[in-house]
Design an enzyme around this catalytic site. Structure first.
Site, short mmCIF file in Angstrom:
data_model
loop_
_atom_site.label_atom_id
_atom_site.label_comp_id
_atom_site.label_asym_id
_atom_site.label_seq_id
_atom_site.Cartn_x
_atom_site.Cartn_y
_atom_site.Cartn_z
N GLY A 18 0.77 -1.24 0.00
CA GLY A 18 0.00 0.00 0.00
C GLY A 18 0.80 1.29 0.00
O GLY A 18 0.31 2.33 0.45
N ASN A 20 1.56 3.13 -2.58
CA ASN A 20 0.87 4.11 -3.44
C ASN A 20 -0.37 4.66 -2.74
O ASN A 20 -0.69 5.84 -2.88
CB ASN A 20 0.51 3.48 -4.79
CG ASN A 20 1.68 3.51 -5.75
OD1 ASN A 20 2.08 4.58 -6.22
ND2 ASN A 20 2.27 2.35 -6.01
N ARG A 72 -15.94 -14.54 -10.07
CA ARG A 72 -15.46 -13.14 -10.11
C ARG A 72 -16.61 -12.15 -10.08
O ARG A 72 -16.51 -11.07 -9.50
CB ARG A 72 -14.61 -12.90 -11.37
CG ARG A 72 -13.27 -13.55 -11.33
CD ARG A 72 -12.42 -13.13 -12.54
NE ARG A 72 -11.25 -13.96 -12.64
CZ ARG A 72 -10.11 -13.74 -11.99
NH1 ARG A 72 -10.01 -12.71 -11.18
NH2 ARG A 72 -9.09 -14.54 -12.14
N ARG A 98 -6.26 -8.29 -8.36
CA ARG A 98 -7.32 -9.13 -8.92
C ARG A 98 -7.75 -8.56 -10.26
O ARG A 98 -7.83 -7.34 -10.44
CB ARG A 98 -8.57 -9.14 -8.00
CG ARG A 98 -8.33 -9.61 -6.61
CD ARG A 98 -7.84 -11.03 -6.52
NE ARG A 98 -8.77 -12.01 -7.06
CZ ARG A 98 -8.44 -13.29 -7.29
NH1 ARG A 98 -7.20 -13.70 -7.05
NH2 ARG A 98 -9.32 -14.13 -7.76
N ASN A 114 -5.63 3.27 -12.48
CA ASN A 114 -4.67 2.28 -11.99
C ASN A 114 -3.27 2.83 -12.20
O ASN A 114 -3.05 3.69 -13.04
CB ASN A 114 -4.83 0.97 -12.78
CG ASN A 114 -3.89 -0.12 -12.30
OD1 ASN A 114 -3.67 -0.29 -11.09
ND2 ASN A 114 -3.31 -0.86 -13.24
N HIS A 116 0.56 1.36 -13.11
CA HIS A 116 1.25 0.16 -13.59
C HIS A 116 2.74 0.43 -13.60
O HIS A 116 3.18 1.48 -14.11
CB HIS A 116 0.75 -0.20 -14.98
CG HIS A 116 1.39 -1.46 -15.50
ND1 HIS A 116 1.07 -2.71 -15.02
CD2 HIS A 116 2.35 -1.65 -16.44
CE1 HIS A 116 1.81 -3.61 -15.64
NE2 HIS A 116 2.59 -3.01 -16.51
C1 GRF Z 1 3.31 -0.95 -7.46
O1 GRF Z 1 4.54 -1.11 -8.11
C2 GRF Z 1 2.21 -0.74 -8.46
O2 GRF Z 1 2.61 -0.03 -9.59
C3 GRF Z 1 1.84 -2.15 -8.84
O3 GRF Z 1 1.97 -2.91 -7.66
C4 GRF Z 1 2.88 -2.26 -6.78
C5 GRF Z 1 2.13 -2.01 -5.52
O4 GRF Z 1 2.91 -1.40 -4.52
N1 GRF Z 1 0.54 -2.19 -9.46
P1 GRF Z 1 2.22 -0.70 -3.30
O5 GRF Z 1 1.28 -1.74 -2.67
O6 GRF Z 1 1.50 0.51 -3.77
O7 GRF Z 1 3.34 -0.36 -2.35
#
Ligand code: GRF
Length: 208
Positions: A18, A20, A72, A98, A114, A116
């Site tokens: 988490g 981000n 799902r 997911r 999102n 990526h």
């Molecule tokens: C990040 O690198 C994000 O881009 C990817 O999964 C990772 C998650 O990291 N989708 P965090 O849980 O936000 O630390």
């Protein structure tokens, strides 16, 4: 000052660490930010990020995907109920591991984003840093995008590039990219929540 009721109500969906999510929560606390984080939802009770969210005083919810087996649609419907109950207007996927059904994605089209860890459309899917090293690219990075039913295929909002250095390992490259993720994801949410983005086919343009 922007009154809270004018701010967009945001849910962050996580599966793990988490970081981000933390970056989004911190940004949302700054004066004038156009969104408030009203919910952090995880598909795993043990997700590390839940503790930070609780300590930050944010409502958390867990919808265990395991409880729904292979169904799902039922899992997504359960998440949708929670999002609706919290009057969520924008969904941020932040390390949410997911795949979502087309129906769920369509319900949130233009309102779900999102991050990526690669420069899309290169390296969709998992293990992006290892694959970037393997491919020998000299630039790598991260991308924020709107979520559409195709995995990692939605219109690109922001990207940040970083150099790939000769002595990089997967971990060192991941750390360099992550620093940029924490910069562009809050900026992306700010742009979306302030209605500054327009989607034209596959392109995202800034509204004047
Ligand atoms: C990040 O690198 C994000 O881009 C990817 O999964 C990772 C998650 O990291 N989708 P965090 O849980 O936000 O630390």
């Amino acid at each position: 000052m922007m009154r809270d009721r004018q701010k967009k109500r945001v849910a962050i969906l996580i599966s793990g660490r988490g970081s981000n999510m933390e970056a989004l929560v911190r940004a949302a606390r700054t004066p004038g930010f156009p969104a408030e984080i009203v919910l952090v939802l995880s598909n795993k009770a043990e997700a590390g990020g839940l503790a930070f969210a609780r300590e930050a005083g944010i409502t958390t919810a867990v919808v265990e995907h395991k409880a729904y087996g292979k169904d799902r649609a039922a899992f997504d419907a359960a998440m949708q109920d929670v999002l609706v109950a919290h009057r969520v207007e924008i969904v941020c996927l932040a390390g949410f591991m997911r795949l979502l059904t087309a129906e769920f994605c369509t319900q949130w089209l233009g309102r779900m984003i999102n991050i990526h860890p690669a420069l899309l459309p290169s390296f969709k899917g998992l293990d992006t840093h290892a694959r970037a090293l393997e491919a020998g690219v000299k630039l790598h990075g991260c991308t924020t995008h709107f979520v559409t039913p195709g995995m990692d295929e939605g219109p690109i909002i922001l990207q940040a590039a970083v150099p790939v250095l000769d002595d990089d390992t997967e971990a060192s490259l991941a750390a360099r990219v992550l620093e940029q993720e924490h910069r562009i994801y809050p900026e992306t949410l700010r742009l979306l929540a302030s209605d500054s983005l327009a989607i034209e086919r596959q392109r995202v343009l800034r509204r004047a």
